[in-house]
Design a protein around this motif. Sequence first.
Motif, PDB file in Angstrom:
ATOM      1  N   PHE A   1      45.359  38.021  35.256  1.00 36.84           N
ATOM      2  CA  PHE A   1      45.103  39.458  35.273  1.00 36.84           C
ATOM      3  C   PHE A   1      44.677  39.843  36.682  1.00 36.84           C
ATOM      4  O   PHE A   1      43.743  39.273  37.230  1.00 36.84           O
TER       5      PHE A   1
ATOM      6  N   HIS B   1      49.456  46.250  35.688  1.00 37.84           N
ATOM      7  CA  HIS B   1      50.292  45.514  34.740  1.00 37.84           C
ATOM      8  C   HIS B   1      51.553  44.934  35.368  1.00 37.84           C
ATOM      9  O   HIS B   1      52.130  43.995  34.828  1.00 37.84           O
TER      10      HIS B   1
ATOM     11  N   ARG C   1      50.788  41.321  35.984  1.00 38.77           N
ATOM     12  CA  ARG C   1      50.238  40.495  34.904  1.00 38.77           C
ATOM     13  C   ARG C   1      50.995  39.174  34.793  1.00 38.77           C
ATOM     14  O   ARG C   1      52.216  39.124  34.828  1.00 38.77           O
TER      15      ARG C   1
END
Length: 93
Positions: free
Chosen positions: A40, A52, A55
Amino acid sequence: EQLLARSLPDLEKADVRRVSFIVSKDGKADKTTYSLPSVFTFREKADFKEDHLYRDIEPTVSYQLDMLRLGKNFTLNFLGDQLSPSGQIYLYK
């Protein structure tokens, strides 16, 4: 995000640009599959909220893939990743 929000003044003072957490996925590996940790990434440009797009990509790999440039020039949605015997595969739409 809450942890980083409490430390925001210290992060800014230290000129930190990115914080990544690597979290183990225990118990998901067997002899036919590979278990990868979750990654993360929280970037300064996003006020240390999770980005994101990054990610499950290790910070050095995102640099090599030039993810910043891809994110600026295209609308990308992360679909997932898979570890194969020959390497890591990242899927985007």
